[in-house]
Design a protein around this motif. Structure first.
Motif, PDB file in Angstrom:
ATOM      1  N   PRO A 187       0.704  -1.240   0.052  1.00  0.00           N
ATOM      2  CA  PRO A 187       0.007  -0.112   0.233  1.00  0.00           C
ATOM      3  C   PRO A 187       0.881   1.159   0.011  1.00  0.00           C
ATOM      4  CG  PRO A 187      -0.945  -1.572   1.600  1.00  0.00           C
ATOM      5  CD  PRO A 187       0.287  -2.459   1.179  1.00  0.00           C
ATOM      6  N   ASP A 188       1.962   1.357   0.714  1.00  0.00           N
ATOM      7  CA  ASP A 188       2.922   2.574   0.913  1.00  0.00           C
ATOM      8  C   ASP A 188       3.592   2.568  -0.306  1.00  0.00           C
ATOM      9  OD1 ASP A 188       2.139   3.049   3.462  1.00  0.00           O
ATOM     10  OD2 ASP A 188       3.805   1.738   4.260  1.00  0.00           O
ATOM     11  N   TYR A 189       3.808   1.550  -1.253  1.00  0.00           N
ATOM     12  CA  TYR A 189       4.650   1.726  -2.257  1.00  0.00           C
ATOM     13  C   TYR A 189       3.437   2.162  -3.509  1.00  0.00           C
ATOM     14  CZ  TYR A 189       7.659   0.339  -6.514  1.00  0.00           C
ATOM     15  OH  TYR A 189       8.652   0.464  -7.284  1.00  0.00           O
ATOM     16  N   ILE A 190       2.431   1.566  -3.485  1.00  0.00           N
ATOM     17  CA  ILE A 190       1.386   1.886  -4.224  1.00  0.00           C
ATOM     18  C   ILE A 190       1.091   3.479  -4.356  1.00  0.00           C
ATOM     19  CG2 ILE A 190      -1.175   1.712  -4.936  1.00  0.00           C
ATOM     20  CD1 ILE A 190       0.562  -0.324  -6.220  1.00  0.00           C
ATOM     21  N   ARG A 191       0.985   3.961  -2.890  1.00  0.00           N
ATOM     22  CA  ARG A 191       0.500   5.425  -2.948  1.00  0.00           C
ATOM     23  C   ARG A 191       1.661   6.332  -3.407  1.00  0.00           C
ATOM     24  NH1 ARG A 191      -0.264   4.955   2.040  1.00  0.00           N
ATOM     25  NH2 ARG A 191      -2.274   4.485   2.230  1.00  0.00           N
ATOM     26  N   VAL A 192       2.924   5.967  -3.149  1.00  0.00           N
ATOM     27  CA  VAL A 192       3.993   6.734  -4.002  1.00  0.00           C
ATOM     28  C   VAL A 192       3.819   6.452  -5.587  1.00  0.00           C
ATOM     29  CG1 VAL A 192       6.294   7.100  -4.362  1.00  0.00           C
ATOM     30  CG2 VAL A 192       5.369   6.646  -1.905  1.00  0.00           C
ATOM     31  N   ALA A 193       3.692   5.348  -6.100  1.00  0.00           N
ATOM     32  CA  ALA A 193       3.612   5.060  -7.497  1.00  0.00           C
ATOM     33  C   ALA A 193       2.432   5.788  -8.047  1.00  0.00           C
ATOM     34  CB  ALA A 193       3.716   3.856  -7.671  1.00  0.00           C
ATOM     35  N   THR A 194       1.257   5.587  -7.418  1.00  0.00           N
ATOM     36  CA  THR A 194      -0.006   6.121  -7.937  1.00  0.00           C
ATOM     37  C   THR A 194       0.271   7.742  -7.905  1.00  0.00           C
ATOM     38  OG1 THR A 194      -1.231   4.436  -7.331  1.00  0.00           O
ATOM     39  CG2 THR A 194      -2.273   6.466  -7.634  1.00  0.00           C
ATOM     40  N   ARG A 195       0.699   8.376  -7.056  1.00  0.00           N
ATOM     41  CA  ARG A 195       1.005   9.792  -7.032  1.00  0.00           C
ATOM     42  C   ARG A 195       1.757  10.217  -8.172  1.00  0.00           C
ATOM     43  NH1 ARG A 195      -1.447  14.171  -6.566  1.00  0.00           N
ATOM     44  NH2 ARG A 195      -0.277  15.735  -5.699  1.00  0.00           N
ATOM     45  N   TYR A 196       2.902   9.693  -8.362  1.00  0.00           N
ATOM     46  CA  TYR A 196       3.910  10.016  -9.684  1.00  0.00           C
ATOM     47  C   TYR A 196       3.152   9.895 -10.876  1.00  0.00           C
ATOM     48  CZ  TYR A 196       8.338  10.520  -7.325  1.00  0.00           C
ATOM     49  OH  TYR A 196       9.511  11.193  -6.600  1.00  0.00           O
ATOM     50  N   LEU A 197       2.516   8.784 -10.827  1.00  0.00           N
ATOM     51  CA  LEU A 197       1.625   8.495 -12.298  1.00  0.00           C
ATOM     52  C   LEU A 197       0.458   9.616 -12.431  1.00  0.00           C
ATOM     53  CD1 LEU A 197       0.918   6.789 -14.569  1.00  0.00           C
ATOM     54  CD2 LEU A 197      -0.458   5.506 -13.290  1.00  0.00           C
ATOM     55  N   GLN A 198      -0.185   9.818 -11.263  1.00  0.00           N
ATOM     56  CA  GLN A 198      -1.208  11.099 -11.473  1.00  0.00           C
ATOM     57  C   GLN A 198      -0.608  12.384 -11.889  1.00  0.00           C
ATOM     58  OE1 GLN A 198      -2.722  11.234  -7.506  1.00  0.00           O
ATOM     59  NE2 GLN A 198      -4.248   9.347  -7.879  1.00  0.00           N
ATOM     60  N   GLN A 199       0.471  12.752 -11.097  1.00  0.00           N
ATOM     61  CA  GLN A 199       1.430  14.147 -11.678  1.00  0.00           C
ATOM     62  C   GLN A 199       1.764  13.928 -13.176  1.00  0.00           C
ATOM     63  OE1 GLN A 199       4.413  13.970  -8.536  1.00  0.00           O
ATOM     64  NE2 GLN A 199       3.301  15.101  -7.215  1.00  0.00           N
ATOM     65  N   VAL A 200       2.163  12.686 -13.772  1.00  0.00           N
ATOM     66  CA  VAL A 200       2.658  12.604 -15.130  1.00  0.00           C
ATOM     67  C   VAL A 200       1.332  12.979 -15.997  1.00  0.00           C
ATOM     68  CG1 VAL A 200       3.074  10.988 -16.758  1.00  0.00           C
ATOM     69  CG2 VAL A 200       4.595  10.956 -14.838  1.00  0.00           C
ATOM     70  N   ALA A 201       0.228  12.050 -15.617  1.00  0.00           N
ATOM     71  CA  ALA A 201      -1.054  12.319 -16.459  1.00  0.00           C
ATOM     72  C   ALA A 201      -1.568  13.924 -16.370  1.00  0.00           C
ATOM     73  CB  ALA A 201      -2.119  11.556 -15.931  1.00  0.00           C
ATOM     74  N   SER A 202      -1.686  14.473 -15.277  1.00  0.00           N
ATOM     75  CA  SER A 202      -1.943  15.874 -15.101  1.00  0.00           C
ATOM     76  C   SER A 202      -1.201  16.458 -15.875  1.00  0.00           C
ATOM     77  CB  SER A 202      -2.137  16.177 -13.781  1.00  0.00           C
ATOM     78  OG  SER A 202      -2.469  17.572 -13.543  1.00  0.00           O
ATOM     79  N   GLY A 203       0.177  16.455 -15.704  1.00  0.00           N
ATOM     80  CA  GLY A 203       1.345  17.309 -16.523  1.00  0.00           C
ATOM     81  C   GLY A 203       1.003  16.885 -18.084  1.00  0.00           C
TER      82      GLY A 203
END
Length: 273
Positions: free
Chosen positions: A88-104
């Protein structure tokens, strides 16, 4: 030859970035041995590449490709499963980066072209496809959502962008039943822009990026912003909920079973726990 000179902005690592004389920034996912599966290291590097493009006024268009046989097979299931109780902690970090990429990508002024060969799957593959302005696919390419197959949910804003692209009923089918969608069907339903011959994909994608780079930058940027404006607001609103839900679900036994089933190439046995 026009566009033959390239400046290497990021020359090594899991994501490569170059800029040619026409102003096309080329982002290359560079984990071919893992089908460009997303781990935190690749996602962090991809985020850095998007920020680099955002801060470089010379960029007139962006081209995203994946090295090897596949564009992006989604999250790296081997890495995810290896995290055990720490997933869960790893997914939270990975998902946050992916969200920032998509939004970017949605917010970038230059138009974004993705070129898909092999599989575009999971939050990574489908997320990048749904956040791009144009998507070209080789005729043998395939698309797969895949999140619910491993007892998780869509991320990268796909629960909003996919609906906008293909409609609610088709999005429900794609996200909950996980069909493998051939390139021609992907074009027919509006998921992608164009299908080209496999051996012409790189050439056609660069040609499209170059055509966009030759356009009026401000006019293209404002047109892109107008088209994505309503969608972008919905994406931003849903991403926080996607992230929290993904972290919760990844701590359940069903998520570990789903990941193991993908690796073992078998049907999962979900228990609801």
């Amino acid at each position: 030859m026009a566009g033959s000179h390239r400046e290497q902005l990021i020359a090594e690592g899991p994501v490569l970035l170059s800029l040619n004389e026409e102003g096309v920034a080329h982002i290359r996912l560079n984990r071919p041995e893992s089908a460009n599966g997303l781990n935190v290291e690749l996602l962090e590097a991809l985020h850095d590449a998007v920020l680099t493009v955002h801060g470089d006024g010379r960029v007139r268009a962006v081209l995203i490709t994946g090295e090897g046989k596949n564009f992006c097979a989604g999250g790296d299931v081997h890495t995810f499963l290896s995290k055990g109780a720490g997933l869960p902690d790893y997914i939270r970090v990975a998902t946050r980066y992916l969200q920032q990429v998509a939004s970017g990508l949605l917010r970038l002024n230059p138009p974004v072209v993705s070129a898909v060969q092999g599989f575009a799957a999971g939050g990574g593959g489908m997320g990048l496809v749904c956040s791009s302005d144009f998507v070209l696919a080789g005729e043998s390419a395939k698309f797969l959502a895949g999140a619910t197959r491993v007892a998780m949910v869509p991320d990268a804003g796909v629960s909003v962008t996919l609906v906008q692209l293909v409609g609610m009923r088709r999005a429900m089918e794609i996200l909950m039943l996980n069909p493998v969608i051939p390139a021609r069907e992907a074009q027919e339903i509006g998921l992608i822009t164009r299908v080209v011959a496999d051996d012409q994909l790189a050439q056609e994608a660069m040609a499209l990026a170059s055509q966009l780079a030759a356009g009026a930058p401000a006019a293209l940027a404002h047109t892109k912003r107008l088209l994505w404006s309503g969608v972008g607001q919905g994406v931003e609103a849903v991403m926080h909920e996607e992230n929290n839900t993904q972290a919760i679900l990844s701590g359940m036994a069903d998520a570990r079973e789903g990941l193991a089933a993908v690796i073992d190439k078998r049907s999962p046995r979900f228990t609801g726990r």
